[in-house]
Enzyme design. Structure first.
Site, PDB file in Angstrom:
ATOM      1  N   GLY A 128       0.544   9.860   7.565  1.00  0.00           N
ATOM      2  CA  GLY A 128       0.762   8.859   8.619  1.00  0.00           C
ATOM      3  C   GLY A 128       2.244   8.653   8.864  1.00  0.00           C
ATOM      4  O   GLY A 128       3.033   8.543   7.910  1.00  0.00           O
ATOM      5  N   GLY A 175       4.743   4.533   8.121  1.00  0.00           N
ATOM      6  CA  GLY A 175       5.069   5.890   7.669  1.00  0.00           C
ATOM      7  C   GLY A 175       6.449   6.339   8.125  1.00  0.00           C
ATOM      8  O   GLY A 175       7.187   6.989   7.357  1.00  0.00           O
ATOM      9  N   ARG A 187      -1.516  12.682  13.804  1.00  0.00           N
ATOM     10  CA  ARG A 187      -2.546  13.214  14.710  1.00  0.00           C
ATOM     11  C   ARG A 187      -1.909  14.064  15.798  1.00  0.00           C
ATOM     12  O   ARG A 187      -2.365  15.135  16.126  1.00  0.00           O
ATOM     13  CB  ARG A 187      -3.295  12.038  15.368  1.00  0.00           C
ATOM     14  CG  ARG A 187      -4.567  11.666  14.668  1.00  0.00           C
ATOM     15  CD  ARG A 187      -5.226  10.500  15.355  1.00  0.00           C
ATOM     16  NE  ARG A 187      -4.290   9.408  15.583  1.00  0.00           N
ATOM     17  CZ  ARG A 187      -4.591   8.127  15.458  1.00  0.00           C
ATOM     18  NH1 ARG A 187      -5.808   7.770  15.126  1.00  0.00           N
ATOM     19  NH2 ARG A 187      -3.706   7.198  15.686  1.00  0.00           N
ATOM     20  N   GLU A 215       1.040  -2.271  -3.682  1.00  0.00           N
ATOM     21  CA  GLU A 215       1.780  -3.520  -3.446  1.00  0.00           C
ATOM     22  C   GLU A 215       1.840  -3.879  -1.958  1.00  0.00           C
ATOM     23  O   GLU A 215       1.735  -5.047  -1.565  1.00  0.00           O
ATOM     24  CB  GLU A 215       3.209  -3.388  -4.001  1.00  0.00           C
ATOM     25  CG  GLU A 215       4.063  -4.613  -3.854  1.00  0.00           C
ATOM     26  CD  GLU A 215       3.525  -5.801  -4.642  1.00  0.00           C
ATOM     27  OE1 GLU A 215       3.538  -5.757  -5.876  1.00  0.00           O
ATOM     28  OE2 GLU A 215       3.066  -6.770  -4.005  1.00  0.00           O
ATOM     29  N   VAL A 227      -0.855  -6.147   0.431  1.00  0.00           N
ATOM     30  CA  VAL A 227      -0.930  -7.608   0.578  1.00  0.00           C
ATOM     31  C   VAL A 227       0.462  -8.163   0.839  1.00  0.00           C
ATOM     32  O   VAL A 227       1.377  -7.975   0.037  1.00  0.00           O
ATOM     33  CB  VAL A 227      -1.512  -8.287  -0.683  1.00  0.00           C
ATOM     34  CG1 VAL A 227      -1.656  -9.782  -0.462  1.00  0.00           C
ATOM     35  CG2 VAL A 227      -2.851  -7.676  -1.052  1.00  0.00           C
ATOM     36  N   GLY A 272       2.939  -7.519   2.980  1.00  0.00           N
ATOM     37  CA  GLY A 272       4.075  -6.675   3.358  1.00  0.00           C
ATOM     38  C   GLY A 272       5.103  -6.507   2.261  1.00  0.00           C
ATOM     39  O   GLY A 272       4.821  -5.984   1.184  1.00  0.00           O
ATOM     40  N   GLY A 324       4.967  -4.318  15.953  1.00  0.00           N
ATOM     41  CA  GLY A 324       4.390  -3.502  14.863  1.00  0.00           C
ATOM     42  C   GLY A 324       3.689  -4.310  13.790  1.00  0.00           C
ATOM     43  O   GLY A 324       3.440  -3.808  12.701  1.00  0.00           O
ATOM     44  N   ASP A 329      -8.425  -8.936   8.321  1.00  0.00           N
ATOM     45  CA  ASP A 329      -7.278  -8.445   7.558  1.00  0.00           C
ATOM     46  C   ASP A 329      -6.943  -9.416   6.415  1.00  0.00           C
ATOM     47  O   ASP A 329      -6.748  -9.012   5.268  1.00  0.00           O
ATOM     48  CB  ASP A 329      -6.072  -8.280   8.507  1.00  0.00           C
ATOM     49  CG  ASP A 329      -4.828  -7.808   7.785  1.00  0.00           C
ATOM     50  OD1 ASP A 329      -4.726  -6.613   7.497  1.00  0.00           O
ATOM     51  OD2 ASP A 329      -3.956  -8.653   7.501  1.00  0.00           O
ATOM     52  N   LYS A 359      -7.221  -8.938   2.252  1.00  0.00           N
ATOM     53  CA  LYS A 359      -6.137  -9.252   1.314  1.00  0.00           C
ATOM     54  C   LYS A 359      -6.606 -10.279   0.283  1.00  0.00           C
ATOM     55  O   LYS A 359      -6.247 -10.204  -0.898  1.00  0.00           O
ATOM     56  CB  LYS A 359      -4.923  -9.767   2.078  1.00  0.00           C
ATOM     57  CG  LYS A 359      -4.265  -8.674   2.921  1.00  0.00           C
ATOM     58  CD  LYS A 359      -3.289  -9.244   3.936  1.00  0.00           C
ATOM     59  CE  LYS A 359      -2.620  -8.152   4.757  1.00  0.00           C
ATOM     60  NZ  LYS A 359      -1.905  -8.668   5.930  1.00  0.00           N
TER      61      LYS A 359
END
Ligand code: NDP
Ligand code: HSE
Length: 442
Positions: free
Chosen positions: A21, A26, A56, A138, A141, A143, A196, A210, A214
Site C-alpha cells: 500500500g 504507505g 493497485r 501500534e 489505534v 495514529g 487523509g 472505526d 479500536k
C-alpha cells in the site's frame, strides 16, 4: 556502547522490507524508510532495504523507482529476501491472507489495519507465535499516539480498570468544526477526507465502526481477553445535529464520540468488560472536551499507576507512519538480535456485559405539545422506569416546545425503555435526539 554496535555474530546486516500500500500512510512510510535510512540503520544495527511496494494502480507517478512497484502483493510477500512486511492496504481481504502468509513464512508483520485486527487478531497472533515472529500494530489505534505498547508492556504489571477517550480523528474533526465554527456536517466530512483522516468509506468513521474496532483492540489488550468489534456497542455521529451541540453548550457541555472500555461488575459479582462507542455530552471542564480537530486522546486508569493521559495526532499519513516505523524498528531489532515481542495475552477471558445492563446517563431532546401538565406526565414516564431526572430545560416555539431532559445514571436498558415510551406519548410529537452523558459523577 553506541546503538547497533553490539552486533550478534551471524546477524543480518540488511533486512528486506515489503510495503503493501502506498496511499496516505504507505507513502509516508516509504518516505521515512528512504529519508531516514542512515539513522534507522544505526538504531537497528542493520539496513532496511525496500524490496517492493504493492499498489493497485501502477501507472500513477509515486516519486519512487518504478521498478519497486508491483500490483501483486502476494508475490511480494513470498519473496525470500523480504524479512518484514508492512501492511497499509486497508480492508479485510486481501490483507488477512497476505499477513497470514507472511507470518507463516517467518516474516514479521507491522500493520495499521484496525478493521482486520478487531476481527482476526486471534488467528494472526497465533500464526505469529507459531512462527516465532512479531505482529505489531501500534498505528492501528490513535495514529501517532503510543497507546498499544504502553498497555501491552509498560502497564503489564498493573491492573487496568478503564481505557476511554477519543480514538477517531474524522469524527472529532467534524464535531469540533460543528461546535467551534458552526460548520456544516457534510463540509467538515469532505475536508477530513481531503486531509487523509477519513477511511476510504467514511461510513466506518461516522457510524463509529472505526472507533469500535479500536475499542475492541484496546479492550483485548487492557483486559487480557479477546474482544471483537461485534462485542462493542456502537453508535455513530450521523444523527448529531447542530441543535444538539447548541443545547449541549447551554449545559456547559460539548459532544464527543467516545470509546469506553472498562471493567464492570455484574449482578452476580463477576467481573465483566463493557466496551462501547457513542457520541456523548461531556462537561467543557473535562480534559477530553479540549481535544479538537483530528487529535485523539486516550485516558487509561490503572490500579497502581492511577490516571494516565495520552494525547496527539490520531490520524493522517505522517503521524500514522511514525507509529508504523516505531514498530518496524522494534521488529527489525528483534530480527537482528534474535528476540521477539510480547505474545497475545488472553488468559483472563472476561465476558462482555450487554449494553442494557451498563449504567449511563442520558440527554433526551424532544418536541412536546405546549400545554399545562405535560412536563409532569413526561417526568412520570421517567419515574415509572426507575430513571431519575437531573435537569430539565425548555426551549420555546410557536405551538411546539423543545424539551431537554438530562437523567441521573440508570441501566441503559431502563433508559431505552423510557425513550420508547416517550415516543408513544400523545404529548411528545418527536424524540429528536438521544445522547449519553459521560464524565460526570452523578
Ligand atoms: P489509502 O486508501 O490511502 O491507501 C491504500 C493503498 O493500498 C493504496 O496505495 C492502494 O493502491 C493500495 N491497495 C489497496 N488495495 C490493494 C490491493 N488489493 N493490491 C495492491 N494495492 C492495494 O489508505 P490509508 O493509507 O489511509 O490507510 C491504510 C491503512 O492504514 C488502513 O488499514 C487504515 O485503516 C489504516 N490507518 C489509516 C490512518 C489514516 O489516517 N489514514 C490512520 C491509522 C490507520 P492505489 O494507490 O493504487 O490505489
Ligand atoms: N479514519 C481514522 C480516523 C484514521 O479518522 O481516526 C485513523 O485511524
Amino acid at each position: 556502547m553506541t546503538e547497533g554496535t553490539a552486533q550478534r555474530t551471524g546477524a543480518p546486516t540488511e533486512l528486506g522490507v515489503a510495503v503493501l500500500g502506498m496511499g496516505n500512510v504507505g507513502a509516508e512510510v516509504v518516505r521515512i524508510i528512504t529519508e531516514n535510512a542512515e539513522d534507522l540503520r544505526a538504531r537497528i544495527g542493520a539496513s532496511l532495504v525496500l524490496r517492493g511496494v504493492a499498489v493497485r494502480d501502477l501507472e500513477r507517478g509515486r516519486g519512487i523507482d518504478r521498478a519497486l512497484l508491483t500490483d501483486d502483493p502476494a508475490a511480494l510477500v513470498r519473496r525470500d529476501d523480504v524479512d518484514i512486511v508492512i501492511e497499509v492496504l486497508g480492508g479485510i481481504e486481501p490483507p488477512r491472507e497476505l499477513i497470514r502468509t507472511a507470518l507463516q513464512q517467518g516474516k514479521s508483520v507491522v500493520t495499521a489495519n484496525k478493521a482486520l485486527l478487531a476481527e482476526y487478531t486471534g488467528e494472526l497472533a497465533t500464526a505469529a507465535a507459531e512462527a516465532n515472529v512479531d505482529l505489531y500494530f501500534e498505528a492501528a489505534v490513535a495514529g501517532a499516539i503510543p497507546v498499544v505498547r504502553p498497555l501491552m508492556q509498560s502497564l503489564a504489571g498493573d491492573k487496568v480498570q478503564r481505557v476511554a477517550g477519543i480514538v477517531n480523528g474524522t469524527t472529532n474533526f467534524i464535531l469540533s468544526a460543528m461546535a467551534e465554527t458552526g460548520a456544516d456536517y457534510d463540509e467538515a466530512l469532505a475536508e477530513a477526507g481531503r486531509l487523509g483522516y477519513a477511511e476510504a468509506d467514511p461510513t466506518a468513521d461516522v457510524e463509529g465502526y472505526d472507533a469500535a474496532a479500536k475499542a475492541a483492540i484496546l479492550a483485548s489488550i487492557a483486559f487480557h481477553s479477546r474482544v471483537t468489534a461485534a462485542d462493542v456497542y456502537r453508535e455513530g455521529i450521523s444523527s448529531v445535529t447542530a441543535e444538539d451541540l447548541a443545547s449541549a453548550a447551554k449545559f456547559d457541555c460539548t459532544v464527543k464520540l467516545l470509546s469506553i472500555c472498562e471493567r464492570v461488575v455484574g449482578d452476580d459479582g463477576r467481573e465483566r468488560i463493557s466496551a462501547r462507542v457513542y457520541p456523548a455530552l461531556i462537561p467543557l471542564s473535562h480534559p477530553l472536551a479540549t481535544v479538537s480537530g483530528a487529535y485523539n486522546a486516550v485516558v487509561v486508569e490503572a490500579v497502581d499507576a492511577g490516571r494516565l493521559m495520552f494525547y496527539g495526532q490520531g490520524a493522517g499519513g505522517a503521524p500514522t507512519a511514525s507509529a508504523v516505523m516505531g514498530d518496524v524498528v522494534m521488529a527489525a531489532r528483534n530480527k537482528v538480535y534474535s528476540g521477539r515481542g510480547p505474545l497475545e495475552s488472553t488468559y483472563a477471558s472476561l465476558p462482555v456485559m450487554p449494553i442494557a445492563q451498563v449504567p449511563t446517563r442520558y440527554y433526551v431532546a424532544m418536541n412536546v405539545v405546549d400545554r399545562p401538565g405535560v412536563l409532569e406526565t413526561i417526568a412520570g414516564e421517567f419515574a415509572k422506569h426507575g430513571v431519575s431526572i437531573a435537569a430539565v430545560r425548555q426551549e420555546g416555539g410557536a405551538d411546539a416546545t423543545r424539551l431537554i431532559v438530562i437523567t441521573h445514571r440508570a441501566p441503559d436498558g431502563a433508559l431505552a425503555e423510557t425513550v420508547s415510551a416517550l415516543e408513544n406519548m400523545e404529548a411528545v410529537t418527536a424524540v429528536s435526539s438521544v445522547l449519553r452523558m459521560e464524565g460526570t459523577h452523578e
